[in-house]
Design a protein around this motif. Structure first.
Motif, PDB file in Angstrom:
ATOM      1  N   ASP A 107     -15.716  -6.557  -2.284  1.00 23.39           N
ATOM      2  CA  ASP A 107     -15.174  -6.551  -3.645  1.00 23.39           C
ATOM      3  C   ASP A 107     -14.533  -7.900  -3.919  1.00 23.39           C
ATOM      4  O   ASP A 107     -13.660  -8.334  -3.188  1.00 23.39           O
ATOM      5  CB  ASP A 107     -14.148  -5.433  -3.777  1.00 23.39           C
ATOM      6  CG  ASP A 107     -13.791  -5.144  -5.216  1.00 23.39           C
ATOM      7  OD1 ASP A 107     -13.962  -6.031  -6.070  1.00 23.39           O
ATOM      8  OD2 ASP A 107     -13.333  -4.017  -5.482  1.00 23.39           O
ATOM      9  N   PHE A 119       1.235   3.424  -9.764  1.00 27.17           N
ATOM     10  CA  PHE A 119       0.120   2.515 -10.030  1.00 27.17           C
ATOM     11  C   PHE A 119       0.477   1.539 -11.151  1.00 27.17           C
ATOM     12  O   PHE A 119       0.262   0.332 -11.027  1.00 27.17           O
ATOM     13  CB  PHE A 119      -1.136   3.314 -10.393  1.00 27.17           C
ATOM     14  CG  PHE A 119      -2.328   2.451 -10.636  1.00 27.17           C
ATOM     15  CD1 PHE A 119      -3.144   2.078  -9.587  1.00 27.17           C
ATOM     16  CD2 PHE A 119      -2.638   1.998 -11.913  1.00 27.17           C
ATOM     17  CE1 PHE A 119      -4.260   1.273  -9.803  1.00 27.17           C
ATOM     18  CE2 PHE A 119      -3.738   1.200 -12.136  1.00 27.17           C
ATOM     19  CZ  PHE A 119      -4.550   0.820 -11.080  1.00 27.17           C
ATOM     20  N   GLN A 166      -7.710  -2.162  -4.026  1.00 27.87           N
ATOM     21  CA  GLN A 166      -8.457  -1.019  -3.504  1.00 27.87           C
ATOM     22  C   GLN A 166      -7.567   0.217  -3.562  1.00 27.87           C
ATOM     23  O   GLN A 166      -6.448   0.200  -3.055  1.00 27.87           O
ATOM     24  CB  GLN A 166      -8.889  -1.285  -2.062  1.00 27.87           C
ATOM     25  CG  GLN A 166      -9.823  -0.251  -1.509  1.00 27.87           C
ATOM     26  CD  GLN A 166     -10.277  -0.633  -0.110  1.00 27.87           C
ATOM     27  OE1 GLN A 166      -9.505  -1.149   0.673  1.00 27.87           O
ATOM     28  NE2 GLN A 166     -11.540  -0.394   0.184  1.00 27.87           N
ATOM     29  N   ASN A 167      -8.060   1.287  -4.173  1.00 29.43           N
ATOM     30  CA  ASN A 167      -7.323   2.544  -4.314  1.00 29.43           C
ATOM     31  C   ASN A 167      -5.810   2.331  -4.418  1.00 29.43           C
ATOM     32  O   ASN A 167      -5.312   1.998  -5.464  1.00 29.43           O
ATOM     33  CB  ASN A 167      -7.691   3.521  -3.214  1.00 29.43           C
ATOM     34  CG  ASN A 167      -9.118   3.980  -3.333  1.00 29.43           C
ATOM     35  OD1 ASN A 167      -9.719   3.929  -4.408  1.00 29.43           O
ATOM     36  ND2 ASN A 167      -9.703   4.422  -2.240  1.00 29.43           N
ATOM     37  N   SER A 168      -5.071   2.486  -3.357  1.00 31.89           N
ATOM     38  CA  SER A 168      -3.616   2.347  -3.428  1.00 31.89           C
ATOM     39  C   SER A 168      -3.134   1.093  -2.702  1.00 31.89           C
ATOM     40  O   SER A 168      -2.102   1.090  -2.033  1.00 31.89           O
ATOM     41  CB  SER A 168      -2.948   3.586  -2.846  1.00 31.89           C
ATOM     42  OG  SER A 168      -3.365   3.802  -1.518  1.00 31.89           O
ATOM     43  N   HIS A 193      -4.502  -5.199  -8.221  1.00 31.33           N
ATOM     44  CA  HIS A 193      -5.031  -3.978  -7.609  1.00 31.33           C
ATOM     45  C   HIS A 193      -6.315  -4.334  -6.884  1.00 31.33           C
ATOM     46  O   HIS A 193      -7.249  -4.854  -7.483  1.00 31.33           O
ATOM     47  CB  HIS A 193      -5.291  -2.943  -8.704  1.00 31.33           C
ATOM     48  CG  HIS A 193      -5.834  -1.671  -8.207  1.00 31.33           C
ATOM     49  ND1 HIS A 193      -6.967  -1.105  -8.733  1.00 31.33           N
ATOM     50  CD2 HIS A 193      -5.414  -0.834  -7.226  1.00 31.33           C
ATOM     51  CE1 HIS A 193      -7.205   0.031  -8.105  1.00 31.33           C
ATOM     52  NE2 HIS A 193      -6.284   0.216  -7.184  1.00 31.33           N
ATOM     53  N   MET A 233       0.856  -1.188   0.000  1.00 33.28           N
ATOM     54  CA  MET A 233       0.000   0.000   0.000  1.00 33.28           C
ATOM     55  C   MET A 233       0.884   1.227   0.000  1.00 33.28           C
ATOM     56  O   MET A 233       2.013   1.186   0.473  1.00 33.28           O
ATOM     57  CB  MET A 233      -0.964  -0.010   1.176  1.00 33.28           C
ATOM     58  CG  MET A 233      -0.352  -0.173   2.521  1.00 33.28           C
ATOM     59  SD  MET A 233      -1.555  -0.529   3.794  1.00 33.28           S
ATOM     60  CE  MET A 233      -1.880  -2.240   3.476  1.00 33.28           C
ATOM     61  N   GLN A 242       1.960   9.258  -8.796  1.00 38.87           N
ATOM     62  CA  GLN A 242       0.899   8.293  -8.524  1.00 38.87           C
ATOM     63  C   GLN A 242       0.616   7.423  -9.743  1.00 38.87           C
ATOM     64  O   GLN A 242       0.458   6.219  -9.623  1.00 38.87           O
ATOM     65  CB  GLN A 242      -0.364   9.029  -8.063  1.00 38.87           C
ATOM     66  CG  GLN A 242      -1.408   8.139  -7.438  1.00 38.87           C
ATOM     67  CD  GLN A 242      -2.286   7.414  -8.440  1.00 38.87           C
ATOM     68  OE1 GLN A 242      -2.475   7.853  -9.571  1.00 38.87           O
ATOM     69  NE2 GLN A 242      -2.822   6.294  -8.022  1.00 38.87           N
ATOM     70  N   ARG A 243       0.532   8.011 -10.923  1.00 36.55           N
ATOM     71  CA  ARG A 243       0.273   7.232 -12.149  1.00 36.55           C
ATOM     72  C   ARG A 243       1.385   6.228 -12.407  1.00 36.55           C
ATOM     73  O   ARG A 243       1.116   5.063 -12.727  1.00 36.55           O
ATOM     74  CB  ARG A 243       0.122   8.159 -13.351  1.00 36.55           C
ATOM     75  CG  ARG A 243      -1.219   8.848 -13.458  1.00 36.55           C
ATOM     76  CD  ARG A 243      -1.405   9.541 -14.804  1.00 36.55           C
ATOM     77  NE  ARG A 243      -0.352  10.490 -15.134  1.00 36.55           N
ATOM     78  CZ  ARG A 243      -0.311  11.763 -14.755  1.00 36.55           C
ATOM     79  NH1 ARG A 243      -1.287  12.245 -14.011  1.00 36.55           N
ATOM     80  NH2 ARG A 243       0.677  12.555 -15.122  1.00 36.55           N
ATOM     81  N   LYS A 264       0.787  -2.481 -10.730  1.00 38.25           N
ATOM     82  CA  LYS A 264      -0.177  -3.288 -11.498  1.00 38.25           C
ATOM     83  C   LYS A 264       0.523  -4.381 -12.314  1.00 38.25           C
ATOM     84  O   LYS A 264      -0.047  -5.446 -12.542  1.00 38.25           O
ATOM     85  CB  LYS A 264      -0.981  -2.353 -12.410  1.00 38.25           C
ATOM     86  CG  LYS A 264      -2.114  -3.009 -13.121  1.00 38.25           C
ATOM     87  CD  LYS A 264      -3.314  -3.104 -12.239  1.00 38.25           C
ATOM     88  CE  LYS A 264      -4.489  -3.545 -13.072  1.00 38.25           C
ATOM     89  NZ  LYS A 264      -5.391  -4.379 -12.363  1.00 38.25           N
ATOM     90  N   ASP A 323       0.943   5.821  -0.040  1.00 37.92           N
ATOM     91  CA  ASP A 323       0.350   7.156   0.043  1.00 37.92           C
ATOM     92  C   ASP A 323       1.265   8.098  -0.723  1.00 37.92           C
ATOM     93  O   ASP A 323       2.464   8.167  -0.437  1.00 37.92           O
ATOM     94  CB  ASP A 323       0.246   7.647   1.494  1.00 37.92           C
ATOM     95  CG  ASP A 323      -0.900   7.007   2.249  1.00 37.92           C
ATOM     96  OD1 ASP A 323      -1.942   6.766   1.619  1.00 37.92           O
ATOM     97  OD2 ASP A 323      -0.748   6.763   3.444  1.00 37.92           O
TER      98      ASP A 323
END
Length: 92
Positions: free
Chosen positions: A85, A23, A34-36, A32, A6, A19-20, A27, A8
């Motif tokens: 989920d 991610f 949940q969010n981060s 993935h 995880m 962030q991009r 990935k 932040d």
């Protein structure tokens, strides 16, 4: 080994770009969920590769990453509060 990662990212003027990239790197190696947050099985070599790729973008004075490691996903249990989920169906 089973990994839960995880992160932040501080969303300042460079945060969206960091962030991009973060991610996309995560990935490639993990699922993935949940969010981060990402999970999955990785070899020690692939974990080292993942960390090396992330190190290129992590701003050590602003961003944080946590990696939980377990020998096997069978040692973990999962409980949902709120919306469930099925992307995280790796837990039993």
């Amino acid at each position: 080994m089973y990994i839960i990662l995880m992160y932040d990212i501080v969303m300042d003027e460079d945060g969206a770009k960091v962030q991009r990239r973060t991610f996309k790197i995560c990935k490639r190696y993990l699922t993935h969920i949940q969010n981060s947050v990402f999970e999955g099985n990785l070899s020690e070599v692939n974990l080292m590769k993942l960390k090396k790729e992330l190190a290129q973008f992590i701003r050590k004075d602003k961003d944080s990453f946590i990696i939980f490691k377990s020998r096997d996903e069978k040692w973990l249990t999962k409980e949902f509060l709120g919306k469930e989920d099925d992307k995280t169906s790796n837990f039993f």
